[in-house]
Design a protein around this motif. Sequence first.
Motif, mmCIF file in Angstrom:
data_model
loop_
_atom_site.group_PDB
_atom_site.id
_atom_site.type_symbol
_atom_site.label_atom_id
_atom_site.label_comp_id
_atom_site.label_asym_id
_atom_site.label_seq_id
_atom_site.Cartn_x
_atom_site.Cartn_y
_atom_site.Cartn_z
ATOM 1 N N PHE A 119 0.809 -1.211 0.000
ATOM 2 C CA PHE A 119 0.000 0.000 0.000
ATOM 3 C C PHE A 119 0.851 1.275 0.000
ATOM 4 O O PHE A 119 0.327 2.373 0.153
ATOM 5 N N SER A 120 2.155 1.112 -0.186
ATOM 6 C CA SER A 120 3.044 2.266 -0.271
ATOM 7 C C SER A 120 3.089 2.764 -1.715
ATOM 8 O O SER A 120 3.004 1.980 -2.657
ATOM 9 N N PHE A 121 3.225 4.076 -1.871
ATOM 10 C CA PHE A 121 3.350 4.625 -3.219
ATOM 11 C C PHE A 121 4.182 5.896 -3.190
ATOM 12 O O PHE A 121 3.993 6.769 -2.341
ATOM 13 N N THR A 122 5.116 5.978 -4.125
ATOM 14 C CA THR A 122 5.902 7.184 -4.347
ATOM 15 C C THR A 122 5.821 7.521 -5.826
ATOM 16 O O THR A 122 6.058 6.651 -6.673
ATOM 17 N N ALA A 123 5.467 8.747 -6.125
ATOM 18 C CA ALA A 123 5.327 9.154 -7.529
ATOM 19 C C ALA A 123 6.649 8.967 -8.259
ATOM 20 O O ALA A 123 7.696 9.415 -7.780
ATOM 21 N N PRO A 124 6.638 8.294 -9.427
ATOM 22 C CA PRO A 124 7.871 8.097 -10.197
ATOM 23 C C PRO A 124 8.465 9.435 -10.640
ATOM 24 O O PRO A 124 7.745 10.418 -10.820
ATOM 25 N N LYS A 125 9.762 9.458 -10.818
ATOM 26 C CA LYS A 125 10.446 10.667 -11.262
ATOM 27 C C LYS A 125 9.928 11.086 -12.634
ATOM 28 O O LYS A 125 9.801 10.255 -13.536
ATOM 29 N N GLY A 126 9.612 12.357 -12.757
ATOM 30 C CA GLY A 126 9.152 12.885 -14.034
ATOM 31 C C GLY A 126 7.667 12.721 -14.282
ATOM 32 O O GLY A 126 7.161 13.180 -15.317
ATOM 33 N N ALA A 127 6.944 12.089 -13.365
ATOM 34 C CA ALA A 127 5.505 11.890 -13.568
ATOM 35 C C ALA A 127 4.750 13.205 -13.405
ATOM 36 O O ALA A 127 5.106 14.048 -12.583
ATOM 37 N N LYS A 128 3.699 13.384 -14.196
ATOM 38 C CA LYS A 128 2.833 14.552 -14.067
ATOM 39 C C LYS A 128 1.883 14.325 -12.897
ATOM 40 O O LYS A 128 1.162 13.334 -12.859
ATOM 41 N N LEU A 129 1.875 15.248 -11.944
ATOM 42 C CA LEU A 129 1.054 15.102 -10.740
ATOM 43 C C LEU A 129 -0.136 16.046 -10.781
ATOM 44 O O LEU A 129 0.016 17.247 -11.013
ATOM 45 N N THR A 130 -1.339 15.501 -10.545
ATOM 46 C CA THR A 130 -2.559 16.304 -10.437
ATOM 47 C C THR A 130 -3.131 16.123 -9.045
ATOM 48 O O THR A 130 -3.351 14.993 -8.600
ATOM 49 N N GLU A 131 -3.352 17.228 -8.350
ATOM 50 C CA GLU A 131 -3.953 17.180 -7.021
ATOM 51 C C GLU A 131 -5.469 17.287 -7.161
ATOM 52 O O GLU A 131 -5.972 18.177 -7.847
ATOM 53 N N GLY A 132 -6.210 16.396 -6.528
ATOM 54 C CA GLY A 132 -7.667 16.417 -6.588
ATOM 55 C C GLY A 132 -8.242 17.574 -5.799
ATOM 56 O O GLY A 132 -7.636 18.047 -4.834
ATOM 57 N N VAL A 133 -9.410 18.015 -6.204
ATOM 58 C CA VAL A 133 -10.135 19.082 -5.503
ATOM 59 C C VAL A 133 -11.511 18.555 -5.157
ATOM 60 O O VAL A 133 -12.348 18.370 -6.032
ATOM 61 N N ASP A 134 -11.737 18.233 -3.874
ATOM 62 C CA ASP A 134 -13.020 17.678 -3.424
ATOM 63 C C ASP A 134 -13.396 16.440 -4.221
ATOM 64 O O ASP A 134 -14.574 16.182 -4.484
ATOM 65 N N GLY A 135 -12.369 15.679 -4.646
ATOM 66 C CA GLY A 135 -12.655 14.438 -5.363
ATOM 67 C C GLY A 135 -13.114 14.647 -6.780
ATOM 68 O O GLY A 135 -13.479 13.712 -7.457
ATOM 69 N N GLU A 136 -13.134 15.872 -7.289
ATOM 70 C CA GLU A 136 -13.619 16.139 -8.639
ATOM 71 C C GLU A 136 -12.511 16.792 -9.450
ATOM 72 O O GLU A 136 -11.955 17.810 -9.051
ATOM 73 N N GLY A 137 -12.154 16.232 -10.613
ATOM 74 C CA GLY A 137 -11.211 16.871 -11.503
ATOM 75 C C GLY A 137 -11.820 18.137 -12.070
ATOM 76 O O GLY A 137 -13.001 18.213 -12.348
#
Length: 406
Positions: free
Chosen positions: A268-286
């Motif tokens: 259940f561990s996760f680290t974003a891979p290097k260079g990955a595009k990250l999007t932060e959710g807003v109230d669960g809605e894109g």
Amino acid sequence: MAPNTKTSRKAARYAVPVAVAGVAAATVAMVPAFANAGGPDLPKVTAQQLIEKVAASDVQQLSGTARITTDLGLPKIASGLLGGGGVAGGSANPEDKVAQLANGSHTLRVAADGPDRQRLTFLDGKDEYSLIHNGDDVWGYDSKSNEVFHEKNAEAGQGKGKDGGKEHKTGDRLAASPQKLAEEILKAAGPTTDVSVGDTAQVAGRDAYQLVLKPKQTGSTVGSVQIAVDAKNGVPLRVQLLSAQGGKPIVDAGFTKVDFAKPAADTFSFTAPKGAKLTEGVDGEGKGKGGADEHWKALESFPGLGGLAGGAGGKGDVKVLGEGWSTIARIDSGEGRNLKDLQNDKNAPKEAKQFLDSLGDKVTGKFGEGRVLSTRLVNALITDDGKVYVGAVTKDALVKAADANK
């Protein structure tokens, strides 16, 4: 009562997957019946005893592989809209990916360690998509696009489950598991369904009883729901939703491999891979332009669908007709437009006209005229005055309801 815009649009987008779990979750009358010798030789149990066994199961740790196949017979345009039309926020957005379970076949690797840690990985093709819930964090990762979606679980600790645990938005996103489907089906047990114990079976190498639910009422598109229950620990291993017209299952969700040992913590561990595009959710809605939200906005001018989609300024009212397997929702959009208006409107969105073209038979009755959108499970009658009658019932049942409630 006017629907909440945000909630209604989200509900509309996932109308079909919700119907799969919810409409099938009709209600149960306990009919004493005994397992026969169709599979493993197991001690006889009644339907009541088997349901009690499911309810008493306290298994919270497992890992394995599951497969879900959904054959709703959706028109092409509807399949595109409901099956993951590209929700804004990138291909790693969990809501986009889970919506795809409404159509086709998917293989999933699953793991769970209590209410705070779950992982679900789509194994379709050479690329993988993973959805990880670990405490207050929810991650979605798409290996093909190297995109990551992340949000804090804002609802953590705000609700209580039957075991006093936390309720999470992620629980809804992982609702495709055989366990979750079975829980939803049994949750609303009541008097409109006959329940019996069918043949025993082997699922994922484990002996299982089969609980069989059949509608007492006429007019349902559902022939039966069959739930395979682990003979030892009471965990549902497979759920099949069968059509009243026969043929292959409408929905077939079950484990192909399962292990009830505690998964390794790093699962259940996760680290974003290097260079990955990250999007932060807003109230669960894109957020942003394009994607499924824009599709539904384009359909708001379609008679009846404005109320379903929760369009701005909509006056939609929903009335529930009947009960159990014969339940029909009557939705009055209050838009004052009809099918002919849309067809003749040169300024109408092309998506709305495409949806109209995908509809099936024209029907008439005391209510007037309308068109029917047909799937193997859920049918919808859209009348020329902008009302929608929808349910897991036959076309004739919809017309009868429209005549009685014009």
